[in-house]
Design a protein around this motif. Structure first.
Motif, PDB file in Angstrom:
ATOM      1  N   PHE A  33     -28.456  75.454  43.595  1.00  0.00           N
ATOM      2  CA  PHE A  33     -28.408  74.783  42.189  1.00  0.00           C
ATOM      3  C   PHE A  33     -27.831  73.205  42.440  1.00  0.00           C
ATOM      4  CE2 PHE A  33     -24.138  75.556  42.055  1.00  0.00           C
ATOM      5  CZ  PHE A  33     -23.281  74.674  41.220  1.00  0.00           C
ATOM      6  N   ALA A  34     -28.318  72.476  41.805  1.00  0.00           N
ATOM      7  CA  ALA A  34     -27.990  70.962  41.557  1.00  0.00           C
ATOM      8  C   ALA A  34     -26.722  70.823  40.715  1.00  0.00           C
ATOM      9  CB  ALA A  34     -29.120  70.108  41.056  1.00  0.00           C
ATOM     10  N   ASN A  35     -25.749  70.701  41.502  1.00  0.00           N
ATOM     11  CA  ASN A  35     -24.438  70.183  40.636  1.00  0.00           C
ATOM     12  C   ASN A  35     -23.962  68.853  40.265  1.00  0.00           C
ATOM     13  OD1 ASN A  35     -21.740  70.649  40.104  1.00  0.00           O
ATOM     14  ND2 ASN A  35     -20.814  70.526  42.024  1.00  0.00           N
ATOM     15  N   PHE A  36     -24.496  68.727  39.137  1.00  0.00           N
ATOM     16  CA  PHE A  36     -24.424  67.418  38.431  1.00  0.00           C
ATOM     17  C   PHE A  36     -22.783  67.098  38.111  1.00  0.00           C
ATOM     18  CE2 PHE A  36     -28.714  67.808  37.640  1.00  0.00           C
ATOM     19  CZ  PHE A  36     -29.295  66.314  37.624  1.00  0.00           C
ATOM     20  N   ALA A  37     -21.992  68.084  38.371  1.00  0.00           N
ATOM     21  CA  ALA A  37     -20.596  67.626  38.198  1.00  0.00           C
ATOM     22  C   ALA A  37     -19.838  67.011  39.660  1.00  0.00           C
ATOM     23  CB  ALA A  37     -19.542  68.840  37.912  1.00  0.00           C
ATOM     24  N   HIS A  38     -20.878  67.059  40.597  1.00  0.00           N
ATOM     25  CA  HIS A  38     -20.317  66.514  41.717  1.00  0.00           C
ATOM     26  C   HIS A  38     -19.821  65.143  41.612  1.00  0.00           C
ATOM     27  CE1 HIS A  38     -19.890  67.582  46.037  1.00  0.00           C
ATOM     28  NE2 HIS A  38     -20.112  66.212  46.504  1.00  0.00           N
ATOM     29  N   GLY A  39     -20.272  64.230  41.034  1.00  0.00           N
ATOM     30  CA  GLY A  39     -19.954  62.952  40.827  1.00  0.00           C
ATOM     31  C   GLY A  39     -18.497  62.942  40.185  1.00  0.00           C
ATOM     32  N   GLU A  40     -18.223  63.772  39.202  1.00  0.00           N
ATOM     33  CA  GLU A  40     -16.735  63.832  38.633  1.00  0.00           C
ATOM     34  C   GLU A  40     -15.691  64.155  39.914  1.00  0.00           C
ATOM     35  OE1 GLU A  40     -18.337  62.076  35.843  1.00  0.00           O
ATOM     36  OE2 GLU A  40     -19.453  63.925  36.623  1.00  0.00           O
ATOM     37  N   LEU A  41     -16.257  64.803  40.831  1.00  0.00           N
ATOM     38  CA  LEU A  41     -15.061  65.177  41.971  1.00  0.00           C
ATOM     39  C   LEU A  41     -14.855  64.197  42.575  1.00  0.00           C
ATOM     40  CD1 LEU A  41     -16.626  68.503  43.547  1.00  0.00           C
ATOM     41  CD2 LEU A  41     -14.518  68.354  41.959  1.00  0.00           C
ATOM     42  N   ALA A  42     -15.822  62.945  42.846  1.00  0.00           N
ATOM     43  CA  ALA A  42     -15.298  61.972  43.144  1.00  0.00           C
ATOM     44  C   ALA A  42     -14.627  60.899  42.113  1.00  0.00           C
ATOM     45  CB  ALA A  42     -16.736  61.118  43.610  1.00  0.00           C
ATOM     46  N   LEU A  43     -14.664  61.141  41.116  1.00  0.00           N
ATOM     47  CA  LEU A  43     -13.857  60.459  40.086  1.00  0.00           C
ATOM     48  C   LEU A  43     -12.511  60.804  40.103  1.00  0.00           C
ATOM     49  CD1 LEU A  43     -14.119  58.634  37.385  1.00  0.00           C
ATOM     50  CD2 LEU A  43     -14.371  60.730  36.210  1.00  0.00           C
ATOM     51  N   ILE A  44     -12.524  62.200  40.307  1.00  0.00           N
ATOM     52  CA  ILE A  44     -11.009  62.781  40.326  1.00  0.00           C
ATOM     53  C   ILE A  44     -10.216  62.346  41.501  1.00  0.00           C
ATOM     54  CG2 ILE A  44      -9.884  64.994  40.460  1.00  0.00           C
ATOM     55  CD1 ILE A  44     -12.092  66.303  38.588  1.00  0.00           C
ATOM     56  N   GLY A  45     -10.944  62.461  42.576  1.00  0.00           N
ATOM     57  CA  GLY A  45     -10.262  62.007  43.914  1.00  0.00           C
ATOM     58  C   GLY A  45      -9.957  60.488  43.726  1.00  0.00           C
ATOM     59  N   ALA A  46     -10.821  59.766  43.216  1.00  0.00           N
ATOM     60  CA  ALA A  46     -10.411  58.290  43.086  1.00  0.00           C
ATOM     61  C   ALA A  46      -9.159  58.001  42.548  1.00  0.00           C
ATOM     62  CB  ALA A  46     -11.535  57.364  42.644  1.00  0.00           C
ATOM     63  N   TYR A  47      -9.179  58.888  41.281  1.00  0.00           N
ATOM     64  CA  TYR A  47      -7.948  58.528  40.127  1.00  0.00           C
ATOM     65  C   TYR A  47      -6.721  58.991  40.847  1.00  0.00           C
ATOM     66  CZ  TYR A  47     -10.202  56.489  36.167  1.00  0.00           C
ATOM     67  OH  TYR A  47     -10.731  55.422  35.190  1.00  0.00           O
ATOM     68  N   LEU A  48      -6.774  60.357  41.451  1.00  0.00           N
ATOM     69  CA  LEU A  48      -5.737  60.826  42.186  1.00  0.00           C
ATOM     70  C   LEU A  48      -5.103  60.118  43.188  1.00  0.00           C
ATOM     71  CD1 LEU A  48      -6.555  64.622  42.509  1.00  0.00           C
ATOM     72  CD2 LEU A  48      -4.865  63.581  40.926  1.00  0.00           C
ATOM     73  N   ALA A  49      -6.095  59.493  43.959  1.00  0.00           N
ATOM     74  CA  ALA A  49      -5.611  58.434  45.120  1.00  0.00           C
ATOM     75  C   ALA A  49      -4.775  57.176  44.676  1.00  0.00           C
ATOM     76  CB  ALA A  49      -6.668  58.008  45.845  1.00  0.00           C
ATOM     77  N   TYR A  50      -5.332  56.743  43.323  1.00  0.00           N
ATOM     78  CA  TYR A  50      -4.730  55.678  42.493  1.00  0.00           C
ATOM     79  C   TYR A  50      -3.343  56.114  42.173  1.00  0.00           C
ATOM     80  CZ  TYR A  50      -3.391  52.558  38.905  1.00  0.00           C
ATOM     81  OH  TYR A  50      -2.827  51.814  38.151  1.00  0.00           O
ATOM     82  N   ALA A  51      -3.273  57.442  41.484  1.00  0.00           N
ATOM     83  CA  ALA A  51      -2.016  57.709  40.951  1.00  0.00           C
ATOM     84  C   ALA A  51      -1.044  57.704  42.070  1.00  0.00           C
ATOM     85  CB  ALA A  51      -2.197  58.986  40.138  1.00  0.00           C
ATOM     86  N   LEU A  52      -1.443  58.537  43.161  1.00  0.00           N
ATOM     87  CA  LEU A  52      -0.339  58.431  44.002  1.00  0.00           C
ATOM     88  C   LEU A  52       0.113  57.083  44.838  1.00  0.00           C
ATOM     89  CD1 LEU A  52      -1.951  61.471  46.172  1.00  0.00           C
ATOM     90  CD2 LEU A  52       0.106  61.709  44.803  1.00  0.00           C
ATOM     91  N   SER A  53      -1.003  56.405  44.669  1.00  0.00           N
ATOM     92  CA  SER A  53      -0.372  55.000  45.416  1.00  0.00           C
ATOM     93  C   SER A  53       0.365  54.216  44.420  1.00  0.00           C
ATOM     94  CB  SER A  53      -1.916  54.270  45.510  1.00  0.00           C
ATOM     95  OG  SER A  53      -1.752  53.128  45.967  1.00  0.00           O
TER      96      SER A  53
END
Length: 299
Positions: A33-53
């Motif tokens: 199946f085509a996971n259209f939520a995959h882009g939001e995993l990238a979004l979450i990773g970016a925000y978590l990295a920013y928050a930790l930084s």
């Protein structure tokens, strides 16, 4: 824009997209199946990295920690949602992923708000190279992406987990009959693709900014790269990302004033990058549905 600059920009774009496109194509090849939520995993990773930084953690520790955390989130999402509809028709899974995408985007917005963020202290020195310019941030993005892709290749080709993943992609029932713990493998796959998507999102944020539109802006080019390379082929996704990166930057660099009814220089705005990826994907689906590496058609 000269040829060297186009190549530099295309390689950087391909490095970011490739990390995300690999996850898109791997999920499709295993779970169909085509996971259209995959882009939001990238979004979450970016925000978590920013928050930790922003909390004081070193940037180069915050990014991998954010990626690992996103990997666990991806596993939890699979257990909570996709595992419950694993045997449902592909359309059900597709709609579920679209709903999940909206949900995750709004959760991120509720936590961090709607304004854009940028990493503090990110490297931005510029160097001249063969008539073009490359920043130290772009060099780091290229190096990190190449190492990550090489590690993925080694995992897929030379480990027991990689062999099990390939067996599952070829025939899940046969893999189960041969004693492969399918659900355990699927969980590991979700952790890997979630971590790689998060790494790609963080690298995009490192070069530009982090905003709620990051997931939306990256998912279509990632799908285009996966389709172009042959959906189901991880190596094809890497090549597809490079071609999409080249197509975007070439189209933006061309002076279109040769077209009729134009006066003076005419360049396409960067906001139309998504349209370029979409046109490439449509052309591939029409002319070569299985892509360059003859991936699965999905039927």
């Amino acid at each position: 824009m000269n040829l060297t600059q186009i190549l530099i920009n295309s390689l950087v774009r391909a490095s970011e997209l490739g990390l995300i496109a690999m996850g898109v194509t791997l999920v499709f090849s295993l779970l169909r199946f085509a996971n259209f939520a995959h882009g939001e995993l990238a979004l979450i990773g970016a925000y978590l990295a920013y928050a930790l930084s922003a909390a004081g953690l070193d940037l180069w520790l915050a990014i991998p920690l954010g990626a690992v955390a996103t990997g666990f989130i991806a596993v939890a999402i699979d257990k909570a949602l996709f595992a419950r509809v694993r045997t449902a028709p592909g359309l059900v899974l597709l709609v579920a992923s679209m709903g999940l995408s909206l949900f995750l985007k709004n959760v991120v917005g509720a936590i961090w708000g709607t304004k854009s963020y940028s990493f503090e202290g990110s490297l931005a020195r510029s160097f001249s190279f063969a008539g073009g310019f490359v920043t130290s941030t772009q060099v780091i993005i290229l190096v990190v992406s190449v190492i990550a892709m090489l590690c993925f290749h080694l995992l897929l080709s030379h480990t027991r987990l990689g062999r099990a993943m390939r067996a599952l992609a070829d025939d899940s029932e046969l893999a189960r009959a041969r004693g492969i713990r399918v659900e355990a493998i699927i969980s590991k796959v979700w952790f890997i693709v979630g971590s790689y998507a998060a790494l790609g999102g963080a690298l995009i944020g490192l070069e530009t900014v982090i905003s709620l539109e990051l997931g939306y802006s990256v998912i279509l080019p990632a799908f285009a790269a996966a389709v172009l390379g042959g959906i189901g082929s991880v190596h094809g996704a890497m090549l597809g990302a490079l071609i999409i990166g080249l197509a975007e930057n070439i189209v933006l660099a061309i002076d279109w004033s040769f077209l009729p009814a134009t006066s003076g220089p005419l360049y396409i705005d960067t906001g139309y990058k998504l349209a370029v990826a979409f046109l490439v994907m449509v052309a591939v689906l029409i002319l070569r549905p299985r892509g360059l590496f003859q991936g699965t058609s999905g039927d």
